[in-house]
Design a protein around this motif. Structure first.
Motif, PDB file in Angstrom:
ATOM      1  N   UNK A  51     -56.391  36.261  18.043  1.00 40.62           N
ATOM      2  CA  UNK A  51     -56.830  35.631  19.289  1.00 40.62           C
ATOM      3  C   UNK A  51     -55.811  34.570  19.664  1.00 40.62           C
ATOM      4  N   UNK A  52     -55.708  34.265  20.945  1.00 38.13           N
ATOM      5  CA  UNK A  52     -54.742  33.301  21.443  1.00 38.13           C
ATOM      6  C   UNK A  52     -55.337  31.885  21.433  1.00 38.13           C
ATOM      7  N   UNK A  53     -54.440  30.920  21.527  1.00 40.90           N
ATOM      8  CA  UNK A  53     -54.841  29.523  21.772  1.00 40.90           C
ATOM      9  C   UNK A  53     -54.279  29.127  23.128  1.00 40.90           C
ATOM     10  N   UNK A  54     -55.160  28.715  24.033  1.00 44.41           N
ATOM     11  CA  UNK A  54     -54.741  28.255  25.356  1.00 44.41           C
ATOM     12  C   UNK A  54     -54.627  26.734  25.333  1.00 44.41           C
ATOM     13  N   UNK A  55     -53.453  26.236  25.674  1.00 48.18           N
ATOM     14  CA  UNK A  55     -53.263  24.780  25.727  1.00 48.18           C
ATOM     15  C   UNK A  55     -53.791  24.244  27.056  1.00 48.18           C
ATOM     16  N   UNK A  56     -54.597  23.198  26.965  1.00 51.59           N
ATOM     17  CA  UNK A  56     -55.097  22.540  28.176  1.00 51.59           C
ATOM     18  C   UNK A  56     -54.323  21.258  28.466  1.00 51.59           C
ATOM     19  N   UNK A  57     -53.419  20.910  27.574  1.00 53.29           N
ATOM     20  CA  UNK A  57     -52.519  19.773  27.774  1.00 53.29           C
ATOM     21  C   UNK A  57     -51.139  20.192  27.277  1.00 53.29           C
ATOM     22  N   UNK A  58     -50.114  19.480  27.706  1.00 56.18           N
ATOM     23  CA  UNK A  58     -48.748  19.790  27.269  1.00 56.18           C
ATOM     24  C   UNK A  58     -48.103  18.538  26.704  1.00 56.18           C
ATOM     25  N   UNK A  59     -46.856  18.663  26.297  1.00 47.04           N
ATOM     26  CA  UNK A  59     -46.192  17.504  25.707  1.00 47.04           C
ATOM     27  C   UNK A  59     -46.161  16.327  26.683  1.00 47.04           C
ATOM     28  N   UNK A  60     -45.881  16.600  27.943  1.00 49.12           N
ATOM     29  CA  UNK A  60     -45.690  15.525  28.916  1.00 49.12           C
ATOM     30  C   UNK A  60     -46.936  15.218  29.737  1.00 49.12           C
ATOM     31  N   UNK A  61     -47.914  16.116  29.712  1.00 53.44           N
ATOM     32  CA  UNK A  61     -49.078  15.958  30.590  1.00 53.44           C
ATOM     33  C   UNK A  61     -50.372  15.878  29.799  1.00 53.44           C
ATOM     34  N   UNK A  62     -51.072  14.780  29.993  1.00 50.94           N
ATOM     35  CA  UNK A  62     -52.406  14.610  29.439  1.00 50.94           C
ATOM     36  C   UNK A  62     -53.371  15.486  30.242  1.00 50.94           C
ATOM     37  N   UNK A  63     -54.646  15.444  29.891  1.00 47.73           N
ATOM     38  CA  UNK A  63     -55.619  16.287  30.577  1.00 47.73           C
ATOM     39  C   UNK A  63     -55.728  15.896  32.054  1.00 47.73           C
ATOM     40  N   UNK A  64     -55.660  16.905  32.917  1.00 51.92           N
ATOM     41  CA  UNK A  64     -55.786  16.713  34.360  1.00 51.92           C
ATOM     42  C   UNK A  64     -57.034  17.435  34.865  1.00 51.92           C
ATOM     43  N   UNK A  65     -57.659  16.882  35.904  1.00 46.05           N
ATOM     44  CA  UNK A  65     -58.805  17.570  36.510  1.00 46.05           C
ATOM     45  C   UNK A  65     -58.374  18.948  36.980  1.00 46.05           C
ATOM     46  N   UNK A  66     -59.172  19.963  36.645  1.00 43.77           N
ATOM     47  CA  UNK A  66     -58.759  21.341  36.910  1.00 43.77           C
ATOM     48  C   UNK A  66     -59.077  21.807  38.325  1.00 43.77           C
TER      49      UNK A  66
END
Length: 995
Positions: free
Chosen positions: A285-300
């Motif tokens: 199964x995959x892992x989907x990243x909801x944040x990246x190195x440069x970006x914290x969590x953003x409203x979707x």
């Protein structure tokens, strides 16, 4: 003919099933178990149900091969299991492993190959304080294919982690995951726990392993609370992306150049883990990243679908295995920020997937910072502090969420009110991780167990002499110590280049070399400090004769003598002339770009560079405050210049950025520390502060270890009874912030064979006189000539030796005496007194008598006359650290003989000590104390009024004086849920079960 892949699959399934049936009990005959499983598996499986087939694989296997992985977990469990009926050998020994092989019935060759591939881990294991739980994380109970943990384990092995260290991580992460709730269980349960590591000790590696195992087991939303700063959150995100998530999950079909790590050298060098294709295309199964190195969590917003979970079986809940193991996991690394967490809470409320069906793991890094509620909820209109409120909301809206806090400073977490169901108190487990292999921590900068005089200390036997240098500042313009620290930074840089050149590191090199200057959190101080350090650097003359002469002197007086005895095989120049060619390149590498200093404090006007250790090699001097004081790893840190003060142990310990792994340059590490700093009207010693923290921490861990041993399969204590185990050694340094303290009271402390030393003596004249008169007849009954007592510790090469007057008291006479002692804080001694009463009169007597020792100084000074007989006794110069508490009273050398006489240590090697040993015997050690206010003008042999003497004592109860049920503590605790009921007796074992 069966293909190799099919054969490997059958073999794996066969061994998985056979071992799965054994894991919860003892090992059984392997071939018989394989044959039994083969009958149910398939006709061709019988071909692989032999030891010969097993051997054919082991002979060519690597430690990360799938079949070895199948064997690793049961072997490790059998190695570590406590108190098993099928082996007489202790855990983590070759003897225990040999018993395993005998029960399995395998040949000598199989034994040898398995030992090579899965060596016995002899390192200390994690210590667990836990409520009872239903086992579910066992091989035969797991569904789905393990994917991310084996890949993570393989990555660590390929990075050069010793096999024993990886095995220890495997075992420690098991202890965490098995105490979470089963993600597939129909009934939701919310487990909360705390994992206690060491500062800069690799806690991220542990929670990365926990995440890997948790998602393999079925957890499908992982929320990592990654500190309060962007740089720390980014550092954590990168680590998880590189070692756990992997290239394919990051790219998801995009080109290499579209990755957020395209500018990261490790990305282009192939250091990010890779699976060969998307895991979902390979049966995982995959892992989907909801944040990246440069970006914290953003409203979707409209992209809210990214949080939706597709069910293969719409009629079944998501947690049903038929859905769960065919669904991608989501991972986010979120800063502990109210606005960010609020966005996440709002988005979760919008998704269509029922939140009650999602198995969630919340990992809280540095969980004692920001996460703990500091508002007194008992006050009218009180509200939770912001971050705690948001974490509480997440836990309430996600009933299948598991909360695991990670910290090196746990006191704030264990002081949380356990009755507050909405808070983060670790009600289910507290796990203390073992000290990591090759870790350099607080203990390595202090001489905690060494009983050495100043004249006996050497660079070889004293950590303080080897690594710690005092900062002595005459006035604000005095930069002598700072200049010396900078010289040491350049000199150790040259030493690293020398070692690289001599090839002692193999193909490794020192990517980073840093110095940290930490004097304040204030940006105006950093601005002034930047100017001073810049001026010192450019005036240092490292490429000229003046600078070289200073470095020569520093090499001859500091580096050379320390490295001569502590280099641990690393190359050391025979003379300064041999090192000199490397000094110029070292200075140029640090300041050749005209930017030798990096300020890290958020002030854009004076920040001189980015402390991003992932993007480039950094050989610089770092100036900073709060940004560099917690969680963030300063790579290559070799020289620290530290003058920052703190009011509690948690804050001060987290500032110890010099703790960590120093492979190849451990002998070069130097700590320049402000020894005497003025706070208000008090002079405080930062070195003393760190030593006190170290003692507090080690006492806490030792207590946890002692009480982690189960009695009749049940825990001695549960996490809500942990607060009384927290101690405070010096008055100006509380365990944590006062607004995080939780009140609890200890009723009984059973301490068979252990040194105990009450310190809360009275200050009132009448009480001092009473105590002195109480103990004077005992002193007068002792031998008229002192005897020599000693205890040899062969492994450490240390002998504790001293002279003492000796005598004896019967058990009831001793109890009568200590019952009548007056105290400045009676509650401190009350738990000890309850225990002494218990072993003397309240039940079957467990003590016959007490040997009395009155230690005497080797030199004929510091003596006073006590009592009417005119006898002279040594007194001890001690002062109160905080009224009414003294600090340490005894000398370390006095304790070992006392513990031996009481049965708490093996043979001393001293005939006199051995003659005093007897079953059911305790030891009392008396210390007449004269405080500084009464020492002025005191000459040797003077008579002293009883009201000017503090009669202190330490004691060791007989090692055999244990309770019938094996329990060592009895508590009362204030429970905030019981309004109007101040004390709740928790003497009964009790434990909270759960599904």
């Amino acid at each position: 003919m069966t293909s190799p892949d099919t054969a490997a699959g059958i073999r794996l399934e066969l061994h998985h099933r056979a071992l799965g049936d054994m894991t919860s009990g003892k090992p059984k005959r392997l071939v018989r178990a394989l044959e039994y499983q083969a009958e149910d598996l398939s006709p061709e499986a019988a071909e692989y149900a032999t030891e010969a087939d097993f051997l054919s694989v082991l002979r060519v296997a690597h430690s990360t091969d799938p079949l070895v992985e199948v064997w690793r977990k049961p072997l490790t469990r059998w190695d570590h299991n406590e108190n098993v009926a099928w082996s007489t050998h202790p855990p983590r020994t070759d003897g225990r492993r040999a018993d395993v092989y005998t029960l399995l019935g395998v040949s000598d060759e199989t034994r040898k190959l398995l030992d090579d591939l899965v060596p016995v881990s002899k390192a200390a294991s994690a210590v667990v304080i836990s409520s009872e739980h239903t086992p579910w994380y066992i091989p035969q109970a797991l569904q789905g294919r393990p994917w991310y943990w084996p890949a993570y384990r393989k990555l660590l092995t390929e990075k050069g982690w010793p096999e024993e260290v990886v095995a220890g991580l495997d075992e420690a992460t098991d202890r965490v995951v098995e105490r979470l709730a089963d993600p597939t269980a129909p009934e939701a349960y919310q487990s909360k726990g705390l994992v206690v590591g060491y500062v800069q000790s690799g806690k991220t590696a542990n929670f990365a392993g926990v995440i890997a195992k948790a998602v393999d087991a079925g957890y499908r939303l992982v929320i990592v609370l990654g500190g309060t700063l962007n740089m720390l959150r980014a550092q954590t995100q990168r680590r998880l992306d590189m070692e756990l998530v992997g290239r394919e999950n990051i790219l998801r079909g995009a080109s290499e150049y579209e990755s957020d790590y395209a500018d990261d050298p490790a990305w282009s060098q192939g250091k990010f883990t890779a699976f060969g294709a998307l895991p979902s295309s390979l049966g995982a199964f995959d892992i989907h990243r909801m944040t990246s190195r440069d970006d914290d969590y953003q409203s979707l917003l409209r992209g809210i679908v990214a949080l939706e979970y597709d069910k293969q079986e719409p009629g079944l809940p998501l947690y049903d295995p038929r859905n769960l193991h065919r669904t991608a996991a989501r991972l986010m690394v979120v800063k502990k920020n109210k606005q960010v967490l609020n966005k996440l809470v709002k988005d979760l409320r919008k998704i269509k997937t029922p939140l009650s069906e999602i198995p969630v793991l919340i990992v809280d890094d540095e969980s004692d910072e920001a996460s703990v509620n500091t508002s007194d909820l008992a006050k009218p209109n009180a509200e939770r502090t912001a971050i705690n409120q948001k974490i509480s909301e997440l836990l309430q809206m996600l009933p299948r969420a598991q909360y695991v806090g990670y910290t090196a400073t746990p006191f704030a977490n264990v002081f949380v009110d356990p009755s507050d169901a909405q808070d983060i108190f670790p009600k289910d487990f507290i796990i203390s991780l073992p000290r990591p292999y090759e870790y350099m921590g607080a203990r390595d900068f202090h001489d905690l167990d060494a009983d050495l005089s100043d004249t006996e200390r050497t660079y070889e036997n004293s950590n303080e002499m080897a690594h710690v240098r005092s900062i002595v500042v005459e006035d604000d313009e005095d930069d002598t110590c700072l200049e010396r620290a900078m010289d040491m930074f350049v000199l150790t840089a040259a030493m690293k280049l020398y070692r690289e050149d001599k090839g002692a590191l193999g193909d490794r090199y020192f990517q980073h070399h840093t110095m940290l200057i930490h004097e304040s959190v204030r940006q105006d101080v950093h601005r002034e400090l930047l100017g001073r350090v810049t001026r010192l650097w450019w005036n240092a003359g490292y490429l000229g004769p003046t600078g070289r002469e200073r470095l020569r002197n520093l090499f001859d007086t500091d580096i050379a003598p320390v490295s001569a005895v502590r280099a641990d095989g690393q190359a050391v120049p025979a003379s300064f002339e041999e090192l000199a060619p490397y000094i110029g390149p070292a200075a140029i590498r640090i300041g050749g770009d005209d930017k030798p200093i990096i300020v890290v404090n958020g002030d854009k006007d004076i920040e001189t560079g980015e402390a991003d250790f992932d993007k480039r090699s950094i050989w610089k001097i770092l100036i900073g405050g709060q940004k560099l004081a917690r969680g963030f790893t300063v790579e290559g840190l070799t020289v620290s210049y530290f003058r920052r003060r703190a009011g509690n142990a948690s804050t001060l310990m987290q500032m110890g950025r010099w703790f960590g792994f120093r492979k190849g340059y451990r002998d070069l590490v130097r700590l320049y520390l402000g020894r005497q700093e003025t706070v208000g009207r008090k002079e405080i010693d930062l070195y003393e502060g760190f030593e006190a923290i170290c003692r507090d921490e080690e006492a806490f861990r030792a207590e946890l270890a002692q009480y982690s041993v189960t009695v009749d399969g049940r825990p001695q204590i549960t996490p809500d009874k942990v607060p009384p185990l927290v101690s405070q050694h010096i008055p100006w340094l509380k365990p944590t912030s006062p607004n995080k303290m939780y009140n609890s009271r200890l009723v009984t402390l059973r301490s068979p064979g252990q040194w105990q030393e009450p310190t809360a003596y009275p200050a009132k004249v009448s009480d001092l006189r009473h105590n002195t008169n109480l103990w004077t007849p005992v002193l007068e009954s002792l031998s008229t000539e002192p005897v020599q007592l000693s205890h040899v510790f062969p492994q450490e090469g240390v002998t504790h030796r001293y002279a003492a007057f000796t005598g004896r008291l019967d058990a009831e006479e001793f109890l009568d005496l200590v019952s009548r002692v007056r105290w400045g804080a009676p509650s401190q001694f009350a738990p000890h007194l309850d225990y002494l009463r218990e072993i003397t009169t309240d039940g079957p007597a467990q003590v016959d008598d007490w040997v009395v020792l009155a230690p005497q100084h080797a030199q004929p000074n510091r003596r006073i006359r006590i009592g009417a007989t005119g006898r002279v006794y040594s007194y001890f110069a001690r002062d109160r650290r905080r009224d009414p508490l003294f600090g340490a009273i005894s000398d370390m050398k006095h304790r070992s003989a006392a513990k031996r006489i009481a049965g708490g240590l093996p043979s001393s090697g001293d005939a006199t000590v051995e003659s005093l040993v007897a079953p059911r015997r305790g030891v009392l050690v008396l210390y007449p104390i004269v405080e500084s206010v009464h020492r002025a003008g005191l000459t040797d042999g003077d008579a002293l009024d009883p009201n000017r003497i503090v009669m202190a004592f330490g004691f060791v109860a007989p090692a055999s004086a244990r309770s019938d049920d094996g329990r060592v503590l009895r508590f009362t605790t204030v429970d905030s849920s019981q309004e109007g009921v101040a004390i709740i007796d928790t003497t009964a074992p009790g434990a909270t079960g759960r599904p």
